[in-house]
Enzyme design. Structure first.
Site, PDB file in Angstrom:
ATOM      1  CG  ASP A  25       5.737  29.794  15.281  1.00  0.00           C
ATOM      2  OD1 ASP A  25       4.768  30.575  15.298  1.00  0.00           O
ATOM      3  OD2 ASP A  25       6.416  29.526  16.293  1.00  0.00           O
ATOM      4  CB  THR A 112       1.193  45.907  18.910  1.00  0.00           C
ATOM      5  OG1 THR A 112       0.078  45.262  18.310  1.00  0.00           O
ATOM      6  CG2 THR A 112       0.777  47.253  19.437  1.00  0.00           C
ATOM      7  CB  VAL A 147      -8.327  40.425  13.870  1.00  0.00           C
ATOM      8  CG1 VAL A 147      -8.183  40.427  12.379  1.00  0.00           C
ATOM      9  CG2 VAL A 147      -7.012  40.098  14.564  1.00  0.00           C
ATOM     10  CE  LYS A 198      -2.980  46.796  17.372  1.00  0.00           C
ATOM     11  NZ  LYS A 198      -4.322  46.223  17.250  1.00  0.00           N
ATOM     12  N   GLY A 248      -8.660  41.614  29.439  1.00  0.00           N
ATOM     13  CA  GLY A 248      -7.654  40.574  29.230  1.00  0.00           C
ATOM     14  C   GLY A 248      -7.223  40.551  27.785  1.00  0.00           C
ATOM     15  CB  CYS A 251      -4.480  43.944  22.250  1.00  0.00           C
ATOM     16  SG  CYS A 251      -4.000  42.825  20.935  1.00  0.00           S
ATOM     17  NE  ARG A 316      -3.053  35.371  23.949  1.00  0.00           N
ATOM     18  CZ  ARG A 316      -2.645  35.760  22.745  1.00  0.00           C
ATOM     19  NH1 ARG A 316      -1.361  35.794  22.461  1.00  0.00           N
ATOM     20  NH2 ARG A 316      -3.514  36.125  21.827  1.00  0.00           N
TER      21      ARG A 316
HETATM   22  N1  LIG Z   1      -4.088  38.398  19.083  1.00  0.00           N
HETATM   23  C1  LIG Z   1      -4.671  39.483  18.619  1.00  0.00           C
HETATM   24  O1  LIG Z   1      -5.899  39.563  18.589  1.00  0.00           O
HETATM   25  C2  LIG Z   1      -3.854  40.643  18.064  1.00  0.00           C
HETATM   26  C3  LIG Z   1      -4.526  41.694  17.438  1.00  0.00           C
HETATM   27  C4  LIG Z   1      -3.791  42.750  16.918  1.00  0.00           C
HETATM   28  C5  LIG Z   1      -2.404  42.772  17.051  1.00  0.00           C
HETATM   29  N2  LIG Z   1      -1.759  41.759  17.682  1.00  0.00           N
HETATM   30  C6  LIG Z   1      -0.286  41.809  17.773  1.00  0.00           C
HETATM   31  O2  LIG Z   1       0.252  40.890  16.822  1.00  0.00           O
HETATM   32  C7  LIG Z   1       1.470  40.329  17.330  1.00  0.00           C
HETATM   33  C8  LIG Z   1       1.341  38.811  17.355  1.00  0.00           C
HETATM   34  O3  LIG Z   1       0.300  38.472  18.263  1.00  0.00           O
HETATM   35  P1  LIG Z   1      -0.337  37.022  18.331  1.00  0.00           P
HETATM   36  O4  LIG Z   1      -1.536  37.155  19.195  1.00  0.00           O
HETATM   37  O5  LIG Z   1      -0.477  36.451  16.961  1.00  0.00           O
HETATM   38  O6  LIG Z   1       0.827  36.251  19.133  1.00  0.00           O
HETATM   39  P2  LIG Z   1       0.949  34.652  19.366  1.00  0.00           P
HETATM   40  O7  LIG Z   1       1.726  34.513  20.617  1.00  0.00           O
HETATM   41  O8  LIG Z   1      -0.376  34.022  19.226  1.00  0.00           O
HETATM   42  O9  LIG Z   1       1.833  34.165  18.134  1.00  0.00           O
HETATM   43  C9  LIG Z   1       3.130  34.586  17.895  1.00  0.00           C
HETATM   44  C10 LIG Z   1       3.923  33.444  17.286  1.00  0.00           C
HETATM   45  O10 LIG Z   1       5.228  33.923  16.931  1.00  0.00           O
HETATM   46  C11 LIG Z   1       6.148  32.859  17.115  1.00  0.00           C
HETATM   47  N3  LIG Z   1       7.504  33.407  17.134  1.00  0.00           N
HETATM   48  C12 LIG Z   1       8.176  33.977  18.147  1.00  0.00           C
HETATM   49  N4  LIG Z   1       9.394  34.366  17.738  1.00  0.00           N
HETATM   50  C13 LIG Z   1       9.503  34.005  16.434  1.00  0.00           C
HETATM   51  C14 LIG Z   1      10.527  34.136  15.466  1.00  0.00           C
HETATM   52  N5  LIG Z   1      11.694  34.712  15.740  1.00  0.00           N
HETATM   53  N6  LIG Z   1      10.298  33.651  14.223  1.00  0.00           N
HETATM   54  C15 LIG Z   1       9.134  33.055  13.926  1.00  0.00           C
HETATM   55  N7  LIG Z   1       8.129  32.903  14.799  1.00  0.00           N
HETATM   56  C16 LIG Z   1       8.301  33.384  16.048  1.00  0.00           C
HETATM   57  C17 LIG Z   1       5.674  32.217  18.400  1.00  0.00           C
HETATM   58  O11 LIG Z   1       6.173  30.893  18.517  1.00  0.00           O
HETATM   59  C18 LIG Z   1       4.145  32.264  18.225  1.00  0.00           C
HETATM   60  O12 LIG Z   1       3.663  31.075  17.612  1.00  0.00           O
HETATM   61  C19 LIG Z   1       1.684  40.962  18.712  1.00  0.00           C
HETATM   62  O13 LIG Z   1       2.509  42.073  18.577  1.00  0.00           O
HETATM   63  C20 LIG Z   1       0.280  41.387  19.113  1.00  0.00           C
HETATM   64  O14 LIG Z   1       0.303  42.446  20.033  1.00  0.00           O
HETATM   65  C21 LIG Z   1      -2.465  40.687  18.188  1.00  0.00           C
END
Ligand SMILES: NC(=O)c1ccc[n+]([C@@H]2O[C@H](COP(=O)([O-])OP(=O)(O)OC[C@H]3O[C@@H](n4cnc5c(N)ncnc54)[C@H](O)[C@@H]3O)[C@@H](O)[C@H]2O)c1
Length: 406
Positions: A25, A112, A147, A198, A248, A251, A316
């Protein structure tokens, strides 16, 4: 790559399945926290799992990318000002991956993204950075997460999963990885279909929530909307969702915008309907104040719940945050009471202090613990003619409030 809501549980689960996992990260504070087994998210069971995999050294975390057999990218994909996908995080992460991949490696994108991103932008960056060809030299797939926050670890394992491959071999390679922990059905397809799937799923949720919200607004005071929905849902082919104060999270309010173009009025209207709900609830509140012959200006209003969904600490895009903005403009004194969320604007963790001399309470989140609230006690703490707006239908048979809700 990316140790957030999606990446960290995925890394931790893979680490329990015999893989040597390196979690990467860019946020060094987050990396240090995880190294010390501290979580920035409140997710049942994740703390225990994290301790086990960090102690076993099957999961190590760091800010630098390393060479690997498989790269899984789970970085954010927010909306930009023009309501288009901001792919800058994906581009950066994939650029790093491209510098490290070697022949025979597999790259999986989980973020996504708009349809076509994996086989277009992602493949191009990987090929440019690595001077390798795909398909041929390395494997490339898209596999989104489905999830539900709050039930993440169970759903990672139990849910069905879609894997889109740039070619059949890529999809099968990724299936080898996911089948180490996925107990649901794994469907293999191409990358564009998986990306579209998705977005269809999140859009389906957004549109159906908007429909329920629209029904609640049309029903207004004359119809018990919950009862009406319950009866309508006895129809064998009808399944209306529950209305609420808005949507909220990372997604549902955002991702469907990736599908909006000049031909998709329906999706746009649904998103705007959900976005307008916090404002609609504030309007309801104002009307009840008028009915109670009370002034909303300078009144104390308790927003019950800060997170966008029950029993999680994720704030969020939360409707509570949007209501704060509306109510502050009306010069209200806003207090947010939430026993699960640790940080948000106007948060008061003490229940009695939160309700003391309040004029109104708006139930925004349906946390399970709110079902046990003693509303008679709340009434005594509040000022005369207390107002109650229940957007979640959790208060039953309580007298002494001037109330409204759906
Ligand atoms: N949160 C959910 O329930 C959920 C469900 C399905 C899909 N998604 C998708 O999954 C993706 C991630 O979502 P999330 O909720 O885990 O986001 P998040 O913001 O919780 O985590 C993302 C992480 O990526 C890190 N990051 C950013 N740029 C980076 C890089 N270049 N290299 C390494 N790390 C980097 C950030 O510091 C952060 O810790 C998004 O596209 C989201 O739409 C999320």
């Amino acid at each position: 790559m990316g140790l957030g809501y999606v990446g960290l549980p995925t890394a931790a689960i893979l680490a329990t399945r015999g893989f040597s996992v390196v979690g990467v990260d860019v946020d060094d504070k987050k990396v240090n926290q995880i190294k010390n087994c501290k979580l920035s998210i409140n997710e049942a069971g994740l703390d225990v799992l994290l301790k086990a995999v960090i102690n076993s050294k099957n999961l190590t975390v760091q800010t630098d990318i390393v060479e690997a057999d498989v790269f899984i990218v789970c970085v954010p994909t927010p909306l930009n000002k023009n309501k288009k996908a901001d792919l800058s995080f994906v581009k950066n992460a994939v650029r790093y991956v491209g510098k490290k991949i070697m022949k025979g490696n597999l790259v999986i994108l989980e973020s996504t993204v708009p349809p076509g991103t994996t086989k277009g932008l992602v493949r191009k960056i990987l090929e440019n950075e690595s001077k390798l060809k795909c398909p041929g030299d390395f494997y490339l797939t898209y596999s989104p997460e489905r999830v539900l926050p709050g039930n993440l670890l169970r759903e990672l394992v139990k849910n069905n999963r879609v894997i889109g491959g740039i070619d059949v071999d890529s999809a099968k390679k990724a299936e080898d990885i996911y089948s180490s922990f996925v107990e649901g059905e794994i469907c293999l397809t191409d990358t564009v279909t998986a990306e579209f799937v998705k977005l269809m799923e999140n859009t389906y949720r957004a549109v159906n929530i908007a429909l329920a919200n629209e029904f609640a607004k049309i029903g207004k005071h004359d119809i018990n909307i919950r009862e009406a929905i319950e009866i309508a849902n006895k129809h064998p082919r009808v399944n209306i969702l529950n209305p609420g104060p808005g949507v909220g999270g990372h997604c549902i309010p955002l991702d469907p915008w990736f599908l909006v173009d000049e031909n998709s009025e329906l999706i746009k209207i649904a998103l705007e309907t959900n976005k307008g709900m916090p404002g609609y609830v504030c309007k309801l509140l104002e009307n009840v104040f008028k009915k109670a012959k009370k002034k909303i200006k300078n009144s104390k209003i308790v927003l019950l719940g800060a997170s966008y969904k029950k029993d999680v600490d994720d704030i969020r895009e939360s409707p509570t945050d949007k209501m704060i903005n509306v109510l502050k403009k009306k010069e209200c004194n806003v207090v947010v009471y939430d026993p699960i969320v640790e940080h948000c604007r106007y948060l008061e963790k003490n229940f009695e202090k939160a309700f003391k001399n309040a004029d109104a309470c708006v139930i925004v989140t349906d946390h399970s613990v709110f079902k046990n609230i003693d509303w008679n006690k709340v009434k005594k703490l509040m000022n005369n003619n207390p107002v109650l707006i229940d957007t979640r239908n959790i208060v039953k048979d309580v007298k002494g409030f001037i109330s409204e809700g759906y």
